[in-house]
Design a protein around this motif. Sequence first.
Motif, PDB file in Angstrom:
ATOM      1  N   UNK A  15       0.804  -1.223   0.000  1.00 42.26           N
ATOM      2  CA  UNK A  15       0.000   0.000   0.000  1.00 42.26           C
ATOM      3  C   UNK A  15       0.839   1.276   0.000  1.00 42.26           C
ATOM      4  N   UNK A  16       1.989   1.270   0.743  1.00 40.73           N
ATOM      5  CA  UNK A  16       2.726   2.540   0.845  1.00 40.73           C
ATOM      6  C   UNK A  16       4.197   2.407   0.452  1.00 40.73           C
ATOM      7  N   UNK A  17       4.627   1.199   0.020  1.00 38.44           N
ATOM      8  CA  UNK A  17       5.982   0.976  -0.504  1.00 38.44           C
ATOM      9  C   UNK A  17       7.105   1.060   0.538  1.00 38.44           C
ATOM     10  N   UNK A  18       6.783   1.124   1.815  1.00 39.87           N
ATOM     11  CA  UNK A  18       7.834   1.122   2.841  1.00 39.87           C
ATOM     12  C   UNK A  18       8.486  -0.270   2.854  1.00 39.87           C
ATOM     13  N   UNK A  29       0.902 -15.979  13.390  1.00 44.61           N
ATOM     14  CA  UNK A  29       1.114 -14.531  13.506  1.00 44.61           C
ATOM     15  C   UNK A  29       1.034 -13.820  12.167  1.00 44.61           C
ATOM     16  N   UNK A  30       0.970 -12.487  12.212  1.00 39.81           N
ATOM     17  CA  UNK A  30       0.958 -11.712  10.981  1.00 39.81           C
ATOM     18  C   UNK A  30       1.785 -10.450  11.157  1.00 39.81           C
ATOM     19  N   UNK A  36       1.179   2.260   7.570  1.00 39.78           N
ATOM     20  CA  UNK A  36      -0.215   2.341   7.103  1.00 39.78           C
ATOM     21  C   UNK A  36      -1.084   1.208   7.659  1.00 39.78           C
ATOM     22  N   UNK A  37      -0.484   0.230   8.337  1.00 41.67           N
ATOM     23  CA  UNK A  37      -1.283  -0.833   8.954  1.00 41.67           C
ATOM     24  C   UNK A  37      -1.664  -1.954   8.001  1.00 41.67           C
ATOM     25  N   UNK A  38      -1.222  -1.888   6.714  1.00 38.35           N
ATOM     26  CA  UNK A  38      -1.590  -2.936   5.747  1.00 38.35           C
ATOM     27  C   UNK A  38      -0.903  -4.255   6.116  1.00 38.35           C
ATOM     28  N   UNK A  39      -1.561  -5.355   5.746  1.00 40.39           N
ATOM     29  CA  UNK A  39      -1.001  -6.687   6.029  1.00 40.39           C
ATOM     30  C   UNK A  39       0.185  -6.941   5.106  1.00 40.39           C
ATOM     31  N   UNK A  40       1.349  -7.300   5.685  1.00 43.82           N
ATOM     32  CA  UNK A  40       2.535  -7.598   4.872  1.00 43.82           C
ATOM     33  C   UNK A  40       2.582  -9.088   4.530  1.00 43.82           C
ATOM     34  N   UNK A  41       2.516  -9.934   5.540  1.00 37.89           N
ATOM     35  CA  UNK A  41       2.485 -11.385   5.334  1.00 37.89           C
ATOM     36  C   UNK A  41       2.012 -12.068   6.613  1.00 37.89           C
ATOM     37  N   UNK A  42       1.578 -13.319   6.457  1.00 36.71           N
ATOM     38  CA  UNK A  42       1.069 -14.083   7.613  1.00 36.71           C
ATOM     39  C   UNK A  42       1.823 -15.400   7.716  1.00 36.71           C
TER      40      UNK A  42
END
Length: 208
Positions: A15-18, A29-30, A36-42
């Motif tokens: 979402x924000x490219x960080x 876990x995730x 931005x709080x977007x899910x990176x991986x789980x």
Amino acid sequence: MVESPPDHPLIACHDCDLVYQETALPPGGEARCTRCGALLYRDTPACVQHSLAYCSAALLVFLLVNTFPILELETQGIHRNATLFGTALTLYQENMAPVAALVALTTLLAPALELSILCYLLLLLNLKRRPPGFAELMRLLQLVRPWGMVEVFLIGVLVSLVKLAHMAHVLPGLGLWSFGALILLMAASAGAFEPHEIWRQYEQCPNR
Ligand SMILES: [Zn+2]
């Protein structure tokens, strides 16, 4: 260019490219983006098995959808069946070729392609083998998915069923019930599908 050790690969937030360095997660876990709080991986080690179970069941139900009638209609002593393919064919014969093409694309071709690709990739990954054409098929999956609109078609069928009930004796066929099951199974398959984990397992497979 940023280098990272092979055991800590880099991952960018969708979402924000960080950019982050991947770390091992606790079971279930995730990891979320701190900006931005977007899910990176789980952590979903069994996602291949779960997704394969759902999509192979969906493929079988898809065959039922295409084998049995969606609706059975009886008016003035005339009995008619409507299958999914028959619906697209009738639209074509009634000079509505663009609508027929849209129905065929969104309810037949796109779901068939999506389920076939998923079953092929997941089956080989489950057998610890690298599927040939993996990257290309993962990209094709992203292209095909938005075109599968079985749930939109089902709503259209249900509306027609209510409207036609005033004019003729209409019975929902086995195909219609299968359609409902197909939507649930495809949603479950998409929910269990974790691209990050799928890529990780692909890279861990022996290169042959
Ligand atoms: Zn982010």
